[in-house]
Design a protein around this motif. Structure first.
Motif, short mmCIF file in Angstrom:
data_model
loop_
_atom_site.label_atom_id
_atom_site.label_comp_id
_atom_site.label_asym_id
_atom_site.label_seq_id
_atom_site.Cartn_x
_atom_site.Cartn_y
_atom_site.Cartn_z
N ARG A 1 39.81 41.42 32.82
CA ARG A 1 40.43 41.99 34.01
C ARG A 1 39.41 42.48 35.03
O ARG A 1 39.77 42.95 36.09
N ARG A 2 38.14 42.40 34.69
CA ARG A 2 37.10 42.79 35.64
C ARG A 2 36.84 41.64 36.62
O ARG A 2 37.28 40.51 36.42
N GLU A 3 36.06 41.98 37.66
CA GLU A 3 35.52 40.92 38.51
C GLU A 3 34.50 40.13 37.71
O GLU A 3 33.90 40.64 36.77
N ASN A 4 34.32 38.89 38.09
CA ASN A 4 33.35 38.06 37.38
C ASN A 4 31.98 38.72 37.43
O ASN A 4 31.50 39.13 38.49
N GLY A 5 31.32 38.84 36.26
CA GLY A 5 30.08 39.59 36.16
C GLY A 5 28.96 39.02 37.02
O GLY A 5 28.26 39.75 37.71
N GLU A 6 28.79 37.71 37.00
CA GLU A 6 27.71 37.09 37.78
C GLU A 6 27.96 37.25 39.28
O GLU A 6 27.03 37.56 40.04
#
Length: 421
Positions: free
Chosen positions: A377-382
């Motif tokens: 559910r987070r924004e994409n880490g990269e």
């Protein structure tokens, strides 16, 4: 063949020869044009062909790779998609209108500062000049001393009132507020256009865009009466122009670009922004606020003293100190007014407050992603790491170096997180 036979009979010639005579023979040629008779009975054979062509076009639309402009013709589009797109375009139109409004009003309030400053200084210096002339002709019989006294006092009172109003609204700070609002609305406008172009917007996207518009409206209001931001707050707080509730992304099954190392890196970036960047701008904002308060009090106070001194220029026992107040008060008030509004101290304070708000927004954005336990559910880490690096004006390697330095030195880290400001 019948058509050919008819076409061949378009031109026919008939020749007739008169009876021979003794002198000559006359040759008479006659021509006639015969139009072909077109039969309408054979047109019915084309009707099935037209119907078959229409059905063929419909089949081509069905298997075409391109999405039609009308979403109702595309069976893969949700029925509410058209309504969602229409709502986003309505929000986009309102955002574009706000960009122009804040831009125009910002120019107007910047004109207030650039026009009122020389006007007030001219009035103040004129009053000081009149006070000086009046003090020089006190012993001259028949001189217009009372006229000069009254004129000087009136100009000082007018300058005092204008200074109070100008210091209350701080035109340079108002102009900076509108510039920030226009920039944020342009950023939101670009974000909505990108979302419409490359993704399938949902109702959550519509609600998020609405909340962002209203949050910017609250942070940078247009009216002056009732909702104007306090220009001399008791405590300096960072500006807040984003919704209170953090947004969440759609759930995913993979790690979504996150790792333990990336989470530790983001935690160190939060510490650097808290200890160095945000606190530094709050400290600078407090200094600018104290300077602005002192100048805002000193300007009207000096012009008021000048008005009092101008009123006692004709009094024999008090003429010496009255002359000092009448002349020096106006000169010093002009200097104070020039430093405050010519130097745009209010704009500097607003700039520091907005920069502190920017770093606070980055902190909350990072914390909201780290607090979400479901990495899907987070924004994409990269992508998120690259966004943080760009916002701080750093490359990915520089961002990691700052995080590593913070983990080694803790609160004693010397480098700021941002290289932009």
């Amino acid at each position: 063949m019948a058509a050919i036979n008819q076409a061949s009979s378009f031109m026919r010639t008939k020749t007739s020869t008169s009876s021979p005579s003794s002198s000559s023979h006359r040759l008479i040629t006659r021509a006639s044009i015969h139009l072909p008779k077109i039969s309408t009975a054979n047109l019915d054979i084309f009707t099935p062909n037209i119907a078959s062509n229409i059905s063929m076009v419909q089949e081509m639309h069905k298997f075409s790779r391109f999405t039609p402009k009308n979403p109702t013709l595309n069976p893969n589009v949700h029925p509410d998609h058209e309504v969602i797109i229409e709502k986003l375009y309505l929000i986009l139109e309102a955002v574009s209108d706000r960009v122009e409004m804040h831009k125009n009003i910002g120019e107007q309030r910047n004109n207030w500062n650039s026009l009122l400053l020389p006007c007030i200084n001219t009035i103040t210096l004129s009053a000081a000049t009149m006070a000086g002339i009046a003090s020089a002709i006190t012993s001259v019989p028949g001189s217009p001393l009372e006229t000069l006294e009254l004129s000087s006092s009136f100009l000082y009172l007018a300058a005092t009132g204008m200074m109070v109003i100008m210091n209350k609204i701080q035109p340079s700070q108002l102009a900076e507020e509108q510039r920030n609002a226009a920039r944020l609305f342009k950023q939101l406008e670009s974000e909505i256009k990108t979302k419409i172009a490359i993704s399938q917007p949902t109702l959550n996207d519509v609600n998020e865009a609405m909340e962002k518009v209203l949050a910017i409206d609250r942070a940078y209001p247009l009216p002056l009466l009732g909702v104007m931001l306090e220009k001399f707050p008791a405590k300096v707080e960072p500006a807040v122009w984003w919704p209170e509730k953090p947004t969440t992304s759609k759930p995913r099954n993979d790690k979504n670009g996150w790792s333990v190392e990336l989470e530790e890196e983001m935690r160190e970036i939060i510490k650097v922004l808290e200890v160095k960047d945000k606190d530094d701008y709050i400290r600078l904002g407090e200094k600018a606020l104290k300077l602005n308060k002192g100048l805002a009090i000193a300007g009207p106070l000096l012009t008021g003293l000048g008005a009092i001194g101008s009123g006692f220029l004709a009094s024999a026992p008090h003429s010496s100190w009255a002359m000092v107040l009448g002349v020096m008060g106006g000169a010093m008030a002009s200097v104070v007014n020039t430093i405050q509004h010519g130097g745009q101290v209010g704009m500097v304070f607003e700039m520091y407050r907005s920069n502190a708000g920017f770093f606070k927004m980055m902190q909350e954005s990072i914390e909201s992603n780290l607090k979400e336990r479901d990495v899907g559910r987070r924004e994409n880490g990269e992508v998120f790491e690259m966004k943080v690096a760009l916002q701080l004006g750093r490359s990915l390697s520089e961002l990691r170096d700052v995080a590593a330095s913070s983990s080694r030195k803790g609160k004693d880290v010397e480098e700021f997180g941002s290289k932009l400001f």
